[in-house]
Design a protein around this motif. Structure first.
Motif, PDB file in Angstrom:
ATOM      1  N   GLY A 135       0.793  -1.214   0.000  1.00  0.00           N
ATOM      2  CA  GLY A 135       0.000   0.000   0.000  1.00  0.00           C
ATOM      3  C   GLY A 135       0.827   1.267   0.000  1.00  0.00           C
ATOM      4  N   LEU A 136       0.158   2.349  -0.361  1.00  0.00           N
ATOM      5  CA  LEU A 136       0.737   3.689  -0.402  1.00  0.00           C
ATOM      6  C   LEU A 136      -0.088   4.611   0.481  1.00  0.00           C
ATOM      7  N   GLY A 137       0.600   5.440   1.264  1.00  0.00           N
ATOM      8  CA  GLY A 137      -0.107   6.431   2.050  1.00  0.00           C
ATOM      9  C   GLY A 137      -0.097   6.138   3.538  1.00  0.00           C
ATOM     10  N   PHE A 138      -1.265   6.274   4.163  1.00  0.00           N
ATOM     11  CA  PHE A 138      -1.398   6.210   5.617  1.00  0.00           C
ATOM     12  C   PHE A 138      -0.838   4.917   6.201  1.00  0.00           C
ATOM     13  N   ASP A 139      -1.264   3.755   5.670  1.00  0.00           N
ATOM     14  CA  ASP A 139      -0.828   2.489   6.253  1.00  0.00           C
ATOM     15  C   ASP A 139       0.662   2.268   6.050  1.00  0.00           C
ATOM     16  N   PRO A 170      -4.018  13.675   2.924  1.00  0.00           N
ATOM     17  CA  PRO A 170      -4.136  12.907   1.686  1.00  0.00           C
ATOM     18  C   PRO A 170      -2.980  13.179   0.731  1.00  0.00           C
ATOM     19  N   TYR A 171      -2.712  12.197  -0.108  1.00  0.00           N
ATOM     20  CA  TYR A 171      -1.709  12.291  -1.166  1.00  0.00           C
ATOM     21  C   TYR A 171      -2.427  12.270  -2.515  1.00  0.00           C
ATOM     22  N   GLN A 172      -1.751  12.781  -3.532  1.00  0.00           N
ATOM     23  CA  GLN A 172      -2.355  12.796  -4.860  1.00  0.00           C
ATOM     24  C   GLN A 172      -1.822  11.629  -5.691  1.00  0.00           C
ATOM     25  N   PHE A 173      -2.748  10.916  -6.338  1.00  0.00           N
ATOM     26  CA  PHE A 173      -2.407   9.777  -7.191  1.00  0.00           C
ATOM     27  C   PHE A 173      -3.147   9.892  -8.523  1.00  0.00           C
ATOM     28  N   VAL A 218      -9.197   2.323  -2.436  1.00  0.00           N
ATOM     29  CA  VAL A 218      -8.725   3.704  -2.401  1.00  0.00           C
ATOM     30  C   VAL A 218      -9.584   4.466  -1.392  1.00  0.00           C
ATOM     31  N   VAL A 219      -8.975   4.881  -0.294  1.00  0.00           N
ATOM     32  CA  VAL A 219      -9.683   5.671   0.712  1.00  0.00           C
ATOM     33  C   VAL A 219      -9.426   7.136   0.398  1.00  0.00           C
ATOM     34  N   GLN A 220     -10.441   7.790  -0.163  1.00  0.00           N
ATOM     35  CA  GLN A 220     -10.269   9.129  -0.703  1.00  0.00           C
ATOM     36  C   GLN A 220     -10.347  10.207   0.381  1.00  0.00           C
ATOM     37  N   ALA A 269       3.948   9.558  -1.833  1.00  0.00           N
ATOM     38  CA  ALA A 269       3.428   8.863  -0.654  1.00  0.00           C
ATOM     39  C   ALA A 269       4.340   7.691  -0.296  1.00  0.00           C
ATOM     40  N   PRO A 270       4.499   7.402   0.989  1.00  0.00           N
ATOM     41  CA  PRO A 270       5.344   6.266   1.382  1.00  0.00           C
ATOM     42  C   PRO A 270       4.725   4.941   0.937  1.00  0.00           C
ATOM     43  N   LEU A 271       5.578   3.920   0.845  1.00  0.00           N
ATOM     44  CA  LEU A 271       5.181   2.588   0.363  1.00  0.00           C
ATOM     45  C   LEU A 271       5.507   1.529   1.404  1.00  0.00           C
ATOM     46  N   HIS A 272       4.624   0.542   1.529  1.00  0.00           N
ATOM     47  CA  HIS A 272       4.995  -0.692   2.220  1.00  0.00           C
ATOM     48  C   HIS A 272       4.686  -1.871   1.301  1.00  0.00           C
TER      49      HIS A 272
END
Length: 300
Positions: A135-139, A170-173, A218-220, A269-272
């Motif tokens: 995932g990208l973003g918060f998680d 939020p991040y932009q994708f 996608v959590v907008q 956005a960060p990645l895991h």
């Protein structure tokens, strides 16, 4: 004749490994199965083990650890003609729980001995191998913070999640699918082969390990006060799985499936990858790897 190699991660999760290793030794010997036990490597390099598997006709490799352990071992050994098993000992255990493998080591061992091995999918995110959820973003930010903590386990993960919730922006994708693309400001984008983050938090309730499809969540962008309730609806399975992505601007959570997609990460956005933090990139090519490896699961 079965020959099992157990790979034990001495650092995963919070549980004591000594008692589990003794249980493995006792129960496997009682079954009359040839076995050996080795520690996992921090590098994820298992070249010597590949050679051993081929020369000694090893039939099974059982991973005693969490999602990160599973990722590294499967990535290294998936070209070998073996069955993989899991005794979940990590903080999340997303793949194990999705596959019906319980946390209890004795019950997980029973599945190793009496379960059925069948092919499941995995996927690539650029050249990085993932077999459960990335995932990208918060998680991903939670995963980055969690990796820097000395204490592991669900409590630490929950604390980091709450801390990040109050900071989250939020991040932009740009999401590019076959014949369709859209921009979104989103708190997170999940790419799921298994149905959950771990600990039975089912972010992609309809996901299957063997359907040849990835579930995308996608959590907008939304009012922060509404965010927990929107995510909870997704976890509970209240959001319908869409065959087409429609009315993007009117939905808090988008939930759809694809064999492949491109994600343009416009705000870095960060990645895991399977719960492990990885360096971020500007663009990701994501594609399913159908029937990638054999996993021992409960017999139907």
């Amino acid at each position: 004749m079965r020959k099992i190699i157990y790979l034990v991660n001495p650092k995963s999760g919070t549980s004591k490994k000594g008692a589990v290793q003794k249980l493995i030794e006792l129960k496997t010997a009682a079954k009359g199965i040839h076995y050996e036990i080795f520690p996992t490597t921090s590098t994820g390099i298992y070249d010597d083990l590949v050679e051993k598997i081929e020369q000694e006709n090893i039939t099974d490799v059982v991973m005693v650890g969490g999602d990160g352990t599973v990722n590294q071992v499967v990535k290294a050994l998936k070209e070998c003609n073996i069955n993989f098993g899991i005794i979940p000992m990590g903080s999340g255990n997303g793949l194990a729980y999705c596959a019906g493998i319980p946390r209890n080591p004795l019950r997980a061992l029973d599945i190793i001995f009496d379960g059925t091995a069948s092919y499941i999918d995995a996927f690539l995110i650029n050249d990085q191998f993932s077999c459960m959820l990335s995932g990208l973003g918060f998680d991903a930010q939670v995963a980055h913070d969690f990796a820097n903590k000395s204490a592991r386990g669900l409590l630490t993960y929950t604390q980091q999640s709450l801390f990040q919730y109050f900071k989250a922006q939020p991040y932009q994708f740009e999401i590019v699918l076959d014949n369709f693309s859209f921009y979104t400001d989103a708190f997170l984008v999940c790419i799921a082969n298994s149905n959950q983050f771990g600990n039975y938090v089912t972010i992609a309730p309809k996901a299957s390990l063997k359907d040849g499809l990835l579930d995308i969540v996608v959590v907008q962008k939304m009012n922060k006060a509404r965010l927990p309730f929107a995510v909870l609806r997704q976890i509970r399975g209240n959001n319908m799985l869409e065959t087409l992505v429609e009315n993007v601007s009117k939905k808090n959570v988008l939930y759809f499936q694809a064999e492949s997609l491109t994600i343009r990460n416009l705000k870095h956005a960060p990645l895991h990858v399977d719960g492990e933090p990885r360096p971020t990139e500007e663009e990701y090519q994501v594609k399913i790897l159908p029937k990638c490896f054999k996993l021992i699961m409960p017999a139907v």
